[in-house]
Scaffold this motif. Structure first.
Motif, PDB file in Angstrom:
ATOM      1  N   LEU A 121      32.542 -17.356 117.668  1.00 48.58           N
ATOM      2  CA  LEU A 121      33.834 -16.778 117.315  1.00 48.58           C
ATOM      3  C   LEU A 121      34.904 -17.415 118.194  1.00 48.58           C
ATOM      4  O   LEU A 121      34.688 -17.614 119.391  1.00 48.58           O
ATOM      5  CB  LEU A 121      33.855 -15.263 117.554  1.00 48.58           C
ATOM      6  N   ASP A 122      36.031 -17.732 117.601  1.00 46.99           N
ATOM      7  CA  ASP A 122      37.157 -18.250 118.370  1.00 46.99           C
ATOM      8  C   ASP A 122      38.176 -17.136 118.555  1.00 46.99           C
ATOM      9  O   ASP A 122      38.225 -16.185 117.768  1.00 46.99           O
ATOM     10  CB  ASP A 122      37.797 -19.432 117.651  1.00 46.99           C
ATOM     11  N   GLY A 123      38.987 -17.257 119.592  1.00 46.71           N
ATOM     12  CA  GLY A 123      39.961 -16.200 119.827  1.00 46.71           C
ATOM     13  C   GLY A 123      41.108 -16.649 120.707  1.00 46.71           C
ATOM     14  O   GLY A 123      41.118 -17.768 121.236  1.00 46.71           O
ATOM     15  N   ALA A 124      42.084 -15.779 120.850  1.00 42.83           N
ATOM     16  CA  ALA A 124      43.246 -16.049 121.688  1.00 42.83           C
ATOM     17  C   ALA A 124      43.712 -14.745 122.314  1.00 42.83           C
ATOM     18  O   ALA A 124      43.605 -13.672 121.707  1.00 42.83           O
ATOM     19  CB  ALA A 124      44.380 -16.661 120.855  1.00 42.83           C
ATOM     20  N   ILE A 125      44.222 -14.850 123.525  1.00 39.88           N
ATOM     21  CA  ILE A 125      44.778 -13.693 124.240  1.00 39.88           C
ATOM     22  C   ILE A 125      46.281 -13.885 124.297  1.00 39.88           C
ATOM     23  O   ILE A 125      46.770 -14.892 124.823  1.00 39.88           O
ATOM     24  CB  ILE A 125      44.194 -13.591 125.660  1.00 39.88           C
ATOM     25  N   MET A 126      47.036 -12.938 123.772  1.00 39.75           N
ATOM     26  CA  MET A 126      48.483 -13.112 123.637  1.00 39.75           C
ATOM     27  C   MET A 126      49.286 -12.359 124.695  1.00 39.75           C
ATOM     28  O   MET A 126      50.507 -12.272 124.594  1.00 39.75           O
ATOM     29  CB  MET A 126      48.926 -12.654 122.239  1.00 39.75           C
ATOM     30  N   THR A 127      48.620 -11.817 125.697  1.00 41.34           N
ATOM     31  CA  THR A 127      49.299 -11.066 126.747  1.00 41.34           C
ATOM     32  C   THR A 127      48.770 -11.519 128.104  1.00 41.34           C
ATOM     33  O   THR A 127      47.675 -12.093 128.182  1.00 41.34           O
ATOM     34  CB  THR A 127      49.068  -9.552 126.571  1.00 41.34           C
ATOM     35  N   HIS A 141      41.287 -12.924 116.812  1.00 43.36           N
ATOM     36  CA  HIS A 141      39.954 -13.479 116.605  1.00 43.36           C
ATOM     37  C   HIS A 141      39.863 -14.130 115.237  1.00 43.36           C
ATOM     38  O   HIS A 141      40.510 -13.686 114.284  1.00 43.36           O
ATOM     39  CB  HIS A 141      38.891 -12.372 116.688  1.00 43.36           C
ATOM     40  N   SER A 142      39.041 -15.176 115.141  1.00 47.67           N
ATOM     41  CA  SER A 142      38.748 -15.762 113.834  1.00 47.67           C
ATOM     42  C   SER A 142      37.312 -16.263 113.840  1.00 47.67           C
ATOM     43  O   SER A 142      36.752 -16.611 114.879  1.00 47.67           O
ATOM     44  CB  SER A 142      39.720 -16.902 113.505  1.00 47.67           C
ATOM     45  N   GLY A 143      36.732 -16.271 112.634  1.00 48.03           N
ATOM     46  CA  GLY A 143      35.332 -16.651 112.489  1.00 48.03           C
ATOM     47  C   GLY A 143      34.619 -15.674 111.575  1.00 48.03           C
ATOM     48  O   GLY A 143      35.253 -14.834 110.921  1.00 48.03           O
ATOM     49  N   PRO A 144      33.294 -15.737 111.512  1.00 50.47           N
ATOM     50  CA  PRO A 144      32.541 -14.884 110.589  1.00 50.47           C
ATOM     51  C   PRO A 144      32.832 -13.396 110.796  1.00 50.47           C
ATOM     52  O   PRO A 144      32.727 -12.879 111.912  1.00 50.47           O
ATOM     53  CB  PRO A 144      31.084 -15.213 110.930  1.00 50.47           C
ATOM     54  N   GLN A 145      33.182 -12.722 109.713  1.00 54.79           N
ATOM     55  CA  GLN A 145      33.526 -11.303 109.782  1.00 54.79           C
ATOM     56  C   GLN A 145      32.366 -10.468 110.320  1.00 54.79           C
ATOM     57  O   GLN A 145      32.563  -9.582 111.151  1.00 54.79           O
ATOM     58  CB  GLN A 145      33.918 -10.798 108.385  1.00 54.79           C
ATOM     59  N   ASP A 146      31.140 -10.748 109.845  1.00 59.63           N
ATOM     60  CA  ASP A 146      30.012  -9.938 110.286  1.00 59.63           C
ATOM     61  C   ASP A 146      29.730 -10.117 111.767  1.00 59.63           C
ATOM     62  O   ASP A 146      29.348  -9.164 112.461  1.00 59.63           O
ATOM     63  CB  ASP A 146      28.761 -10.251 109.455  1.00 59.63           C
ATOM     64  N   LEU A 147      29.958 -11.313 112.281  1.00 61.35           N
ATOM     65  CA  LEU A 147      29.749 -11.560 113.706  1.00 61.35           C
ATOM     66  C   LEU A 147      30.800 -10.824 114.533  1.00 61.35           C
ATOM     67  O   LEU A 147      30.491 -10.245 115.585  1.00 61.35           O
ATOM     68  CB  LEU A 147      29.808 -13.064 113.979  1.00 61.35           C
ATOM     69  N   TYR A 148      32.036 -10.843 114.053  1.00 58.41           N
ATOM     70  CA  TYR A 148      33.100 -10.101 114.730  1.00 58.41           C
ATOM     71  C   TYR A 148      32.789  -8.610 114.760  1.00 58.41           C
ATOM     72  O   TYR A 148      32.916  -7.951 115.804  1.00 58.41           O
ATOM     73  CB  TYR A 148      34.434 -10.352 114.036  1.00 58.41           C
ATOM     74  N   GLU A 149      32.363  -8.051 113.622  1.00 59.88           N
ATOM     75  CA  GLU A 149      32.055  -6.622 113.570  1.00 59.88           C
ATOM     76  C   GLU A 149      30.886  -6.273 114.484  1.00 59.88           C
ATOM     77  O   GLU A 149      30.875  -5.210 115.111  1.00 59.88           O
ATOM     78  CB  GLU A 149      31.751  -6.205 112.130  1.00 59.88           C
ATOM     79  N   GLU A 150      29.913  -7.162 114.579  1.00 61.49           N
ATOM     80  CA  GLU A 150      28.763  -6.909 115.449  1.00 61.49           C
ATOM     81  C   GLU A 150      29.179  -6.770 116.903  1.00 61.49           C
ATOM     82  O   GLU A 150      28.666  -5.911 117.632  1.00 61.49           O
ATOM     83  CB  GLU A 150      27.761  -8.060 115.303  1.00 61.49           C
ATOM     84  N   HIS A 151      30.119  -7.588 117.335  1.00 64.26           N
ATOM     85  CA  HIS A 151      30.504  -7.597 118.752  1.00 64.26           C
ATOM     86  C   HIS A 151      31.799  -6.836 119.029  1.00 64.26           C
ATOM     87  O   HIS A 151      32.250  -6.783 120.177  1.00 64.26           O
ATOM     88  CB  HIS A 151      30.622  -9.036 119.253  1.00 64.26           C
ATOM     89  N   ARG A 152      32.342  -6.240 117.992  1.00 65.43           N
ATOM     90  CA  ARG A 152      33.609  -5.514 118.168  1.00 65.43           C
ATOM     91  C   ARG A 152      33.520  -4.399 119.210  1.00 65.43           C
ATOM     92  O   ARG A 152      34.454  -4.234 120.000  1.00 65.43           O
ATOM     93  CB  ARG A 152      34.043  -4.949 116.815  1.00 65.43           C
ATOM     94  N   PRO A 153      32.425  -3.626 119.280  1.00 69.38           N
ATOM     95  CA  PRO A 153      32.386  -2.549 120.288  1.00 69.38           C
ATOM     96  C   PRO A 153      32.515  -3.053 121.722  1.00 69.38           C
ATOM     97  O   PRO A 153      33.239  -2.449 122.531  1.00 69.38           O
ATOM     98  CB  PRO A 153      31.021  -1.897 120.044  1.00 69.38           C
ATOM     99  N   VAL A 154      31.849  -4.159 122.044  1.00 68.34           N
ATOM    100  CA  VAL A 154      31.965  -4.648 123.426  1.00 68.34           C
ATOM    101  C   VAL A 154      33.313  -5.332 123.645  1.00 68.34           C
ATOM    102  O   VAL A 154      33.901  -5.229 124.723  1.00 68.34           O
ATOM    103  CB  VAL A 154      30.781  -5.582 123.788  1.00 68.34           C
TER     104      VAL A 154
END
Length: 295
Positions: A121-127, A141-154
């Motif tokens: 997953l790729d991402g950026a911090i804007m603050t 964040h950008s990349g596979p939706q299912d991968l993002y949802e899997e790691h969203r809690p952490v």
């Protein structure tokens, strides 16, 4: 650290100010956190707070199914992740790369990850770093939706808002660069404005409240002009480009009368004059969005 946390383990590579803030937020949320940095010693405070210090990047990524990387650019990411031993240790694991760089570099990194069975997953911090772990933090964040949802809690342990911009891996970097373009050109304008004011005997403190007023005008204009750009209308009803050029010339004249470099405003004026030269003088300034892309 909360002993009752159900968050999975996470590794943080890169312990500059932002990386340290990311690791501290994971620790604060109760995640078992492993840290590593190329420069020794930066992990000391985090280890005192309960983080596990790794002896190498390979050891660090092997400690968790999720590795978060935040370093200066993708050249540094390559130096961390692409050595054979580290790449081998990452196989089957996930990398969330919060390092800033270009969309093309993000796509190259995703291709490399896929070729080595690494989930990415790729991402950026804007603050800024102090916002991490607070409601003010902003992550893209950008990349596979299912991968993002899997790691969203952490990832939520980092605080603030998290927005998944789509599966095309370069989208987070695209938003990041476009938003940084706004920020740094605005900061350059503000620095230039303070130089002009000072030359005329006005302090920065005197100017600041009125500068904030100018800033408050911008959000609704951004929304209006975005619609103009998307629809190709470029209305000049509020302020045609010909009028804008006139006010720009005043800024240039005063600047140069005091020996102040007017390069930033001259660049903006050149954009506007190019649009006028192409027959768009009665349009709004945002017509330059289209003109800039012409060859």
């Amino acid at each position: 650290m909360s002993a009752s946390s159900n968050l999975p383990a996470v590794t943080v590579l890169g312990l500059g100010p932002m990386g340290r803030s990311l690791a501290a937020a994971f620790l604060g949320a109760g995640a078992r956190t492993t840290v590593w940095n190329r420069t020794p010693g930066r992990d000391r405070e985090l280890i005192e707070r309960g983080a596990a210090g790794a002896g190498s990047a390979e050891e660090a990524v092997a400690a968790s199914d999720l590795t978060v990387v935040c370093v200066v650019d993708y050249d540094a990411v390559d130096q961390l992740l692409r050595p054979e031993a580290v790449t081998r240790a990452l196989k089957g694991r996930t990398v969330v790369n919060l390092t800033a760089d270009t969309p093309g570099r993000a796509r190259d990194m995703a291709d490399w990850a896929a070729a080595h069975s690494i989930r990415y997953l790729d991402g950026a911090i804007m603050t800024p770093a102090p916002s991490i772990g607070t409601p003010e933090a902003v992550f893209l964040h950008s990349g596979p939706q299912d991968l993002y949802e899997e790691h969203r809690p952490v990832l939520a342990a980092l605080g603030g808002t998290h927005t998944h911009l789509g599966e095309e891996i370069g989208r987070a970097a695209t938003f990041d660069i476009a938003l940084l373009d706004i920020f740094w050109t605005a900061m350059a304008g503000y620095a230039h404005a303070m130089a002009i004011a000072r030359a005329e005997g006005v302090t920065a403190g005197e100017l600041a409240p009125f500068a904030q007023g100018i800033g408050a005008i911008l959000p609704p204009l951004f929304a209006t002009f975005a619609q103009d750009a998307d629809e190709g209308t470029y209305s000049g009803e509020i302020n045609p480009i010909t009028s804008a050029v006139s006010t720009m010339s005043h800024v240039i004249a005063l600047s140069e009368s005091h020996g102040i470099d007017a390069g930033v405003m001259r660049a903006a004026e050149a954009m506007a004059r190019r649009a006028i030269g192409l027959g768009h003088g009665t349009d709004g300034f945002i017509r330059t969005t289209e003109v800039l892309g012409r060859r």
